[in-house]
Design an enzyme around this catalytic site. Structure first.
Site, PDB file in Angstrom:
ATOM      1  N   GLU A  41       0.444  -1.174   0.097  1.00  0.00           N
ATOM      2  CA  GLU A  41       0.133  -0.132  -0.094  1.00  0.00           C
ATOM      3  C   GLU A  41       1.163   1.112  -0.090  1.00  0.00           C
ATOM      4  OE1 GLU A  41      -2.376   0.324   3.550  1.00  0.00           O
ATOM      5  OE2 GLU A  41      -4.082   1.717   2.832  1.00  0.00           O
ATOM      6  N   LYS A 114      -9.555   2.018  -2.594  1.00  0.00           N
ATOM      7  CA  LYS A 114      -9.494   1.242  -0.772  1.00  0.00           C
ATOM      8  C   LYS A 114     -11.263   1.332  -0.485  1.00  0.00           C
ATOM      9  CE  LYS A 114      -7.249   1.369   3.630  1.00  0.00           C
ATOM     10  NZ  LYS A 114      -6.008   2.068   4.412  1.00  0.00           N
ATOM     11  N   CYS A 155      -5.464  -3.479   2.591  1.00  0.00           N
ATOM     12  CA  CYS A 155      -4.934  -2.969   3.920  1.00  0.00           C
ATOM     13  C   CYS A 155      -5.896  -3.438   5.189  1.00  0.00           C
ATOM     14  CB  CYS A 155      -4.453  -2.115   4.450  1.00  0.00           C
ATOM     15  SG  CYS A 155      -3.794  -1.521   5.494  1.00  0.00           S
TER      16      CYS A 155
HETATM   17  O1  KGT Z   1      -1.564   7.194   5.392  1.00  0.00           O
HETATM   18  C1  KGT Z   1      -1.055   6.022   4.632  1.00  0.00           C
HETATM   19  O2  KGT Z   1      -0.258   6.906   4.131  1.00  0.00           O
HETATM   20  C2  KGT Z   1      -1.573   5.805   3.816  1.00  0.00           C
HETATM   21  N1  KGT Z   1      -2.842   4.596   4.327  1.00  0.00           N
HETATM   22  C3  KGT Z   1      -2.040   3.668   5.322  1.00  0.00           C
HETATM   23  O3  KGT Z   1      -1.521   3.424   6.157  1.00  0.00           O
HETATM   24  C4  KGT Z   1      -3.639   3.077   6.272  1.00  0.00           C
HETATM   25  C5  KGT Z   1      -4.392   3.762   6.383  1.00  0.00           C
HETATM   26  S1  KGT Z   1      -3.265   4.767   8.133  1.00  0.00           S
HETATM   27  N2  KGT Z   1      -3.265   2.656   6.976  1.00  0.00           N
HETATM   28  C6  KGT Z   1      -4.143   1.104   7.454  1.00  0.00           C
HETATM   29  O4  KGT Z   1      -4.850   1.168   6.579  1.00  0.00           O
HETATM   30  C7  KGT Z   1      -3.750  -0.142   8.435  1.00  0.00           C
HETATM   31  C8  KGT Z   1      -4.470  -0.626   8.798  1.00  0.00           C
HETATM   32  C9  KGT Z   1      -4.248  -1.988   9.695  1.00  0.00           C
HETATM   33  O5  KGT Z   1      -3.168  -1.227  10.829  1.00  0.00           O
HETATM   34  C10 KGT Z   1      -5.456  -2.607  10.825  1.00  0.00           C
HETATM   35  O6  KGT Z   1      -6.481  -2.788   9.899  1.00  0.00           O
HETATM   36  O7  KGT Z   1      -4.541  -2.943  11.887  1.00  0.00           O
END
Ligand code: KGT
Length: 273
Positions: A41, A114, A155
């Site tokens: 991702e 997403k 994710c």
């Molecule tokens: O923000 C960014 O730069 C890129 N996007 C992410 O890192 C995304 C959204 S903050 N991360 C997740 O979805 C983690 C999910 C997870 O860790 C869980 O479901 O426990």
């Protein structure tokens, strides 16, 4: 079919991230000759402020991340599932967290945004508010990879089994899950959820993760890595070591049919009252 999952430590220097991704794709190609490669991702840009994310986002097609993926697919005659990249959406403040997949000729096969936004509080109190910076999608997306139907997810989507049932209903035999799972949630939930989803849907899962620490605004966040290939029985086929690199494994689409014939859960579904 041979797959390679690239594990990265992306930061907020987009040209450096693209160079790192390209080098890892070329290393995997040279060492393993995979048919299909998956990146993590937001491999193109991770962290930074909302404004920096907006500035790093690109309009599809034709931006630097898109072009690099397309060139790698064509040059190395390999399918590339481009993790996700920050997509500029016209007339929209927020960016898309978007997968683009390419065939061996570098033709675009699929685009997936997403669906589920990571707006949560972690056990250590750290808050995540993905929907402030990202606009969610709502389309369920699959594509054909030389006879294997690949389903798209990213994710946090992993926590929503309905999406995977919808992907299976569309014929998915293998599901790609590029991720940036947090270290805190990943250590307890990542492998359990992936193996459960693989068992309940009777599909392969290919999950490519971010790893290490990333600077996000004023905060630092740690991601879990552990990129993994899980088979439709829930067995771990391959798992990455710690650190930046890749892991390779084999997908046997016939195994999906065998498992589904042994335990035909899709046929045993009941309408609940
Ligand atoms: O923000 C960014 O730069 C890129 N996007 C992410 O890192 C995304 C959204 S903050 N991360 C997740 O979805 C983690 C999910 C997870 O860790 C869980 O479901 O426990």
């Amino acid at each position: 079919m041979k797959v390679a999952l690239i594990q990265m430590n992306s930061g907020s220097d987009k040209p450096a991230n693209l160079a790192a991704a390209q080098a890892l794709i070329e290393k995997a190609v040279a060492e393993e000759k995979p048919d299909w490669i998956c990146l993590p991702e937001v491999f193109d840009f991770m962290g930074g402020s909302r404004a920096e994310k907006r500035a790093a986002a690109e309009t599809l097609p034709g931006g630097p991340a898109y072009t690099m993926l397309q060139t790698m697919a064509k040059t190395h005659n390999v399918f590339i599932h481009g993790g996700s990249i920050l997509e500029h959406i016209d007339g929209e403040e927020r960016v898309g967290n978007t997968t683009v997949a390419f065939d061996r000729q570098g033709r675009e096969l699929a685009r997936y945004r997403k669906i589920h936004m990571f707006d949560i509080t972690a056990p250590d109190g750290q808050q995540y508010n993905e929907s402030a910076a990202f606009r969610p999608g709502d389309a369920v997306v699959t594509y054909d990879c030389e006879g294997v139907t690949v389903g798209c997810s990213i994710c946090y989507d992993l926590r929503f089994p309905d999406l995977f049932q919808a992907l299976v209903d569309k014929g998915a035999q293998m599901i790609a899950l590029p991720a940036a799972f947090t270290l805190q949630t990943g250590k307890d939930h990542w492998e359990v959820l992936l193996r459960a989803r693989a068992i309940e849907t009777e599909t392969y899962f290919c999950a490519a993760g971010q790893t290490g620490t990333h600077v996000q605004g004023n905060e630092t966040r740690a991601t879990y890595g552990h990129s993994i290939v899980v088979d439709p029985w829930g067995h771990v086929v391959a798992k990455a070591s710690d650190g930046v690199g890749y892991v390779a494994g084999r997908i046997d689409p016939a195994r999906v049919g065998k498992v589904r014939a042994m335990i035909p859960v899709a046929q045993h579904k009941r309408k609940l009252s």
